[in-house]
Design a protein around this motif. Structure first.
Motif, PDB file in Angstrom:
ATOM      1  N   LYS A 128     -42.210 -77.478  24.757  1.00  0.00           N
ATOM      2  CA  LYS A 128     -41.555 -76.279  25.276  1.00  0.00           C
ATOM      3  C   LYS A 128     -42.538 -75.343  25.974  1.00  0.00           C
ATOM      4  CE  LYS A 128     -37.827 -76.041  21.836  1.00  0.00           C
ATOM      5  NZ  LYS A 128     -37.202 -75.192  20.782  1.00  0.00           N
ATOM      6  N   SER A 129     -42.071 -74.746  27.061  1.00  0.00           N
ATOM      7  CA  SER A 129     -42.877 -73.745  27.754  1.00  0.00           C
ATOM      8  C   SER A 129     -42.735 -72.393  27.049  1.00  0.00           C
ATOM      9  CB  SER A 129     -42.421 -73.600  29.209  1.00  0.00           C
ATOM     10  OG  SER A 129     -42.617 -74.805  29.912  1.00  0.00           O
ATOM     11  N   VAL A 130     -43.791 -71.615  27.077  1.00  0.00           N
ATOM     12  CA  VAL A 130     -43.745 -70.259  26.534  1.00  0.00           C
ATOM     13  C   VAL A 130     -42.759 -69.446  27.373  1.00  0.00           C
ATOM     14  CG1 VAL A 130     -45.073 -68.182  26.050  1.00  0.00           C
ATOM     15  CG2 VAL A 130     -46.145 -70.431  25.813  1.00  0.00           C
ATOM     16  N   PRO A 131     -41.851 -68.714  26.751  1.00  0.00           N
ATOM     17  CA  PRO A 131     -40.890 -67.904  27.530  1.00  0.00           C
ATOM     18  C   PRO A 131     -41.624 -66.959  28.486  1.00  0.00           C
ATOM     19  CG  PRO A 131     -40.250 -67.963  25.224  1.00  0.00           C
ATOM     20  CD  PRO A 131     -41.606 -68.595  25.298  1.00  0.00           C
ATOM     21  N   ARG A 132     -41.156 -66.909  29.703  1.00  0.00           N
ATOM     22  CA  ARG A 132     -41.801 -66.054  30.712  1.00  0.00           C
ATOM     23  C   ARG A 132     -41.803 -64.590  30.286  1.00  0.00           C
ATOM     24  NH1 ARG A 132     -44.467 -63.623  33.251  1.00  0.00           N
ATOM     25  NH2 ARG A 132     -44.947 -63.583  35.478  1.00  0.00           N
ATOM     26  N   LYS A 133     -40.773 -64.178  29.535  1.00  0.00           N
ATOM     27  CA  LYS A 133     -40.675 -62.780  29.120  1.00  0.00           C
ATOM     28  C   LYS A 133     -41.740 -62.410  28.093  1.00  0.00           C
ATOM     29  CE  LYS A 133     -37.171 -63.692  25.549  1.00  0.00           C
ATOM     30  NZ  LYS A 133     -35.782 -63.393  25.111  1.00  0.00           N
ATOM     31  N   TRP A 134     -42.461 -63.392  27.561  1.00  0.00           N
ATOM     32  CA  TRP A 134     -43.550 -63.103  26.640  1.00  0.00           C
ATOM     33  C   TRP A 134     -44.792 -62.582  27.370  1.00  0.00           C
ATOM     34  CZ3 TRP A 134     -44.205 -66.977  21.982  1.00  0.00           C
ATOM     35  CH2 TRP A 134     -43.035 -66.965  21.206  1.00  0.00           C
ATOM     36  N   PHE A 135     -44.797 -62.702  28.686  1.00  0.00           N
ATOM     37  CA  PHE A 135     -45.929 -62.263  29.503  1.00  0.00           C
ATOM     38  C   PHE A 135     -45.561 -61.004  30.293  1.00  0.00           C
ATOM     39  CE2 PHE A 135     -46.466 -66.828  28.985  1.00  0.00           C
ATOM     40  CZ  PHE A 135     -47.823 -66.957  28.727  1.00  0.00           C
ATOM     41  N   PRO A 136     -46.570 -60.282  30.798  1.00  0.00           N
ATOM     42  CA  PRO A 136     -46.266 -59.190  31.733  1.00  0.00           C
ATOM     43  C   PRO A 136     -45.549 -59.739  32.961  1.00  0.00           C
ATOM     44  CG  PRO A 136     -48.558 -59.109  30.997  1.00  0.00           C
ATOM     45  CD  PRO A 136     -48.009 -60.418  30.520  1.00  0.00           C
ATOM     46  N   SER A 137     -44.789 -58.887  33.631  1.00  0.00           N
ATOM     47  CA  SER A 137     -44.046 -59.339  34.812  1.00  0.00           C
ATOM     48  C   SER A 137     -44.986 -59.835  35.905  1.00  0.00           C
ATOM     49  CB  SER A 137     -43.163 -58.209  35.349  1.00  0.00           C
ATOM     50  OG  SER A 137     -43.945 -57.059  35.645  1.00  0.00           O
ATOM     51  N   LEU A 138     -46.147 -59.208  36.022  1.00  0.00           N
ATOM     52  CA  LEU A 138     -47.179 -59.646  36.962  1.00  0.00           C
ATOM     53  C   LEU A 138     -48.485 -59.821  36.209  1.00  0.00           C
ATOM     54  CD1 LEU A 138     -46.498 -57.291  40.020  1.00  0.00           C
ATOM     55  CD2 LEU A 138     -45.879 -59.709  39.810  1.00  0.00           C
ATOM     56  N   LEU A 139     -49.253 -60.845  36.576  1.00  0.00           N
ATOM     57  CA  LEU A 139     -50.523 -61.106  35.899  1.00  0.00           C
ATOM     58  C   LEU A 139     -51.728 -60.600  36.675  1.00  0.00           C
ATOM     59  CD1 LEU A 139     -50.155 -64.703  34.406  1.00  0.00           C
ATOM     60  CD2 LEU A 139     -49.733 -62.497  33.330  1.00  0.00           C
ATOM     61  N   ASP A 140     -51.515 -60.011  37.834  1.00  0.00           N
ATOM     62  CA  ASP A 140     -52.629 -59.547  38.649  1.00  0.00           C
ATOM     63  C   ASP A 140     -53.527 -58.600  37.853  1.00  0.00           C
ATOM     64  OD1 ASP A 140     -51.548 -60.982  40.698  1.00  0.00           O
ATOM     65  OD2 ASP A 140     -50.701 -59.270  41.759  1.00  0.00           O
ATOM     66  N   GLY A 141     -54.784 -59.013  37.661  1.00  0.00           N
ATOM     67  CA  GLY A 141     -55.745 -58.172  36.975  1.00  0.00           C
ATOM     68  C   GLY A 141     -55.644 -58.149  35.471  1.00  0.00           C
ATOM     69  N   VAL A 142     -54.658 -58.826  34.890  1.00  0.00           N
ATOM     70  CA  VAL A 142     -54.521 -58.864  33.437  1.00  0.00           C
ATOM     71  C   VAL A 142     -55.671 -59.687  32.856  1.00  0.00           C
ATOM     72  CG1 VAL A 142     -53.084 -59.603  31.498  1.00  0.00           C
ATOM     73  CG2 VAL A 142     -52.021 -58.622  33.540  1.00  0.00           C
ATOM     74  N   LYS A 143     -56.371 -59.126  31.882  1.00  0.00           N
ATOM     75  CA  LYS A 143     -57.505 -59.819  31.269  1.00  0.00           C
ATOM     76  C   LYS A 143     -57.001 -60.706  30.128  1.00  0.00           C
ATOM     77  CE  LYS A 143     -61.558 -58.312  31.109  1.00  0.00           C
ATOM     78  NZ  LYS A 143     -62.862 -57.660  30.781  1.00  0.00           N
ATOM     79  N   ILE A 144     -57.148 -62.013  30.330  1.00  0.00           N
ATOM     80  CA  ILE A 144     -56.618 -62.984  29.376  1.00  0.00           C
ATOM     81  C   ILE A 144     -57.753 -63.813  28.780  1.00  0.00           C
ATOM     82  CG2 ILE A 144     -55.149 -65.014  29.066  1.00  0.00           C
ATOM     83  CD1 ILE A 144     -53.328 -63.984  31.239  1.00  0.00           C
ATOM     84  N   LEU A 145     -57.716 -63.960  27.467  1.00  0.00           N
ATOM     85  CA  LEU A 145     -58.623 -64.866  26.759  1.00  0.00           C
ATOM     86  C   LEU A 145     -57.828 -66.102  26.367  1.00  0.00           C
ATOM     87  CD1 LEU A 145     -61.288 -65.614  25.337  1.00  0.00           C
ATOM     88  CD2 LEU A 145     -60.449 -64.344  23.334  1.00  0.00           C
ATOM     89  N   CYS A 146     -58.213 -67.248  26.912  1.00  0.00           N
ATOM     90  CA  CYS A 146     -57.627 -68.523  26.499  1.00  0.00           C
ATOM     91  C   CYS A 146     -58.511 -69.065  25.381  1.00  0.00           C
ATOM     92  CB  CYS A 146     -57.557 -69.488  27.675  1.00  0.00           C
ATOM     93  SG  CYS A 146     -56.315 -69.052  28.907  1.00  0.00           S
ATOM     94  N   LEU A 147     -58.031 -68.964  24.161  1.00  0.00           N
ATOM     95  CA  LEU A 147     -58.846 -69.180  22.970  1.00  0.00           C
ATOM     96  C   LEU A 147     -58.666 -70.593  22.422  1.00  0.00           C
ATOM     97  CD1 LEU A 147     -60.761 -67.995  20.859  1.00  0.00           C
ATOM     98  CD2 LEU A 147     -58.765 -67.042  19.685  1.00  0.00           C
ATOM     99  N   ALA A 148     -59.791 -71.334  22.351  1.00  0.00           N
ATOM    100  CA  ALA A 148     -59.762 -72.745  21.959  1.00  0.00           C
ATOM    101  C   ALA A 148     -58.777 -73.481  22.849  1.00  0.00           C
ATOM    102  CB  ALA A 148     -59.408 -72.894  20.482  1.00  0.00           C
ATOM    103  N   SER A 149     -58.937 -73.282  24.145  1.00  0.00           N
ATOM    104  CA  SER A 149     -57.918 -73.668  25.115  1.00  0.00           C
ATOM    105  C   SER A 149     -58.506 -74.376  26.328  1.00  0.00           C
ATOM    106  CB  SER A 149     -57.147 -72.414  25.568  1.00  0.00           C
ATOM    107  OG  SER A 149     -56.154 -72.705  26.494  1.00  0.00           O
ATOM    108  N   GLY A 150     -59.629 -75.095  26.125  1.00  0.00           N
ATOM    109  CA  GLY A 150     -60.199 -75.843  27.239  1.00  0.00           C
ATOM    110  C   GLY A 150     -59.345 -77.047  27.593  1.00  0.00           C
ATOM    111  N   GLY A 151     -59.677 -77.686  28.711  1.00  0.00           N
ATOM    112  CA  GLY A 151     -58.949 -78.883  29.123  1.00  0.00           C
ATOM    113  C   GLY A 151     -58.345 -78.806  30.503  1.00  0.00           C
ATOM    114  N   GLY A 152     -58.567 -77.686  31.202  1.00  0.00           N
ATOM    115  CA  GLY A 152     -58.072 -77.593  32.572  1.00  0.00           C
ATOM    116  C   GLY A 152     -56.573 -77.430  32.674  1.00  0.00           C
ATOM    117  N   GLN A 153     -55.969 -76.733  31.730  1.00  0.00           N
ATOM    118  CA  GLN A 153     -54.518 -76.577  31.722  1.00  0.00           C
ATOM    119  C   GLN A 153     -54.105 -75.107  31.757  1.00  0.00           C
ATOM    120  OE1 GLN A 153     -53.160 -78.967  28.379  1.00  0.00           O
ATOM    121  NE2 GLN A 153     -54.199 -80.774  29.146  1.00  0.00           N
ATOM    122  N   GLN A 154     -54.055 -74.437  30.614  1.00  0.00           N
ATOM    123  CA  GLN A 154     -53.557 -73.061  30.586  1.00  0.00           C
ATOM    124  C   GLN A 154     -54.411 -72.110  31.437  1.00  0.00           C
ATOM    125  OE1 GLN A 154     -54.200 -74.767  27.704  1.00  0.00           O
ATOM    126  NE2 GLN A 154     -52.219 -75.004  26.676  1.00  0.00           N
ATOM    127  N   ALA A 155     -55.722 -72.173  31.265  1.00  0.00           N
ATOM    128  CA  ALA A 155     -56.605 -71.212  31.931  1.00  0.00           C
ATOM    129  C   ALA A 155     -56.491 -71.256  33.457  1.00  0.00           C
ATOM    130  CB  ALA A 155     -58.051 -71.425  31.486  1.00  0.00           C
TER     131      ALA A 155
END
Length: 260
Positions: free
Chosen positions: A46-73
């Motif tokens: 399942k994909s994470v619901p879009r509403k769980w994120f800000p409407s726009l990601l421009d400039g949002v500081k995100i830490l992808c934690l234990a999340s290597g692999g060339g996917q989420q980040a």
């Protein structure tokens, strides 16, 4: 046994073998993400619901934690976020670097453990994305505390983890079609091994996995200063016998509370 070194080597080997969670997203996925059409997973299907994120990601500081692999980040970076990815496996981080170079993305990679984020300042991030990975650490409570520390007030933690029910069954028997209750929770994938078996295991490229109680997974977040605002379940995608009976993965959205 040295869990960090064992799991680091194991994940490097998974990259070499092309395991699913080490495969980079395609150029087409990145192109769509740059156009504002994107989705990520923190469980399996399942994909994470879009509403769980800000409407726009421009400039949002995100830490992808234990999340290597060339996917989420890379997806989040392509969508406009300022992304840092932390992972134990150097080869997993190389996957992120590969996509970033291939598709002209800016993201930062840091090799390290998910329970020690001392290289980051208090309140440095707006959002943390933490896919299913805390099964590779023995104690999840320090993870939640570190996540809370590096998030701003009102920051969001999106985390995936395993329903502990998965771990009470004998893995080999389940793959043969038999649900045999064998293990307690919490425990680890090596806690039942003999000394001789441990010696063999230490020379293998297998990961050490730990089962955690739901109390540590959910109440652990609350104790760290989060409020849960969303939850959903997921399965193995029909690849395990238990899929017919129960979803074995959980994703939560939690917000860091204001500390009075």
């Amino acid at each position: 046994m040295d869990t960090i070194n064992q799991n680091g080597r194991a994940w490097d080997k998974k990259v070499e073998n092309g395991a699913d969670y080490t495969k980079c997203v395609s150029k087409e996925v990145i192109q769509k993400s740059k156009a504002g059409v994107w989705q990520i997973t923190v469980t399996t299907e399942k994909s994470v619901p879009r509403k769980w994120f800000p409407s726009l990601l421009d400039g949002v500081k995100i830490l992808c934690l234990a999340s290597g692999g060339g996917q989420q980040a890379p997806i989040l970076a392509a969508a406009g976020a300022d992304v840092t990815v932390v992972d134990l496996s150097i080869k997993q981080l190389e996957q992120d670097k590969f996509v970033a170079k291939r598709d002209g993305l800016k993201l930062k990679t840091v090799q390290g453990t998910m329970t020690d984020l001392s290289c980051f300042e208090d309140g440095e991030f707006d959002l943390i994305v933490h896919p299913v990975s805390n099964l590779f650490i023995e104690d999840v409570k320090p993870l939640w505390k570190e996540a809370a520390r590096v998030l701003k007030e009102g920051g969001v933690l999106i985390a995936g983890f395993v329903n502990p029910l998965l771990y009470i069954f004998d893995d080999e028997q389940e793959r043969q079609g038999n649900l045999e209750v064998r293990h307690s929770v919490p425990s680890s994938s090596i806690s039942h091994l003999t000394e001789e078996e441990l010696q063999v295991f230490s020379q293998s490229s297998e990961t050490i996995e730990f089962s955690h109680t739901l109390e540590d997974q959910i109440q652990g977040q609350l104790d760290a200063g989060f409020v849960l605002t969303g939850l959903y379940e997921d399965d193995f995608g029909g690849n395990r016998m238990l899929d017919s009976y129960i979803n074995t993965f959980i994703a939560t959205r939690a917000v860091k509370m204001r500390i009075e």
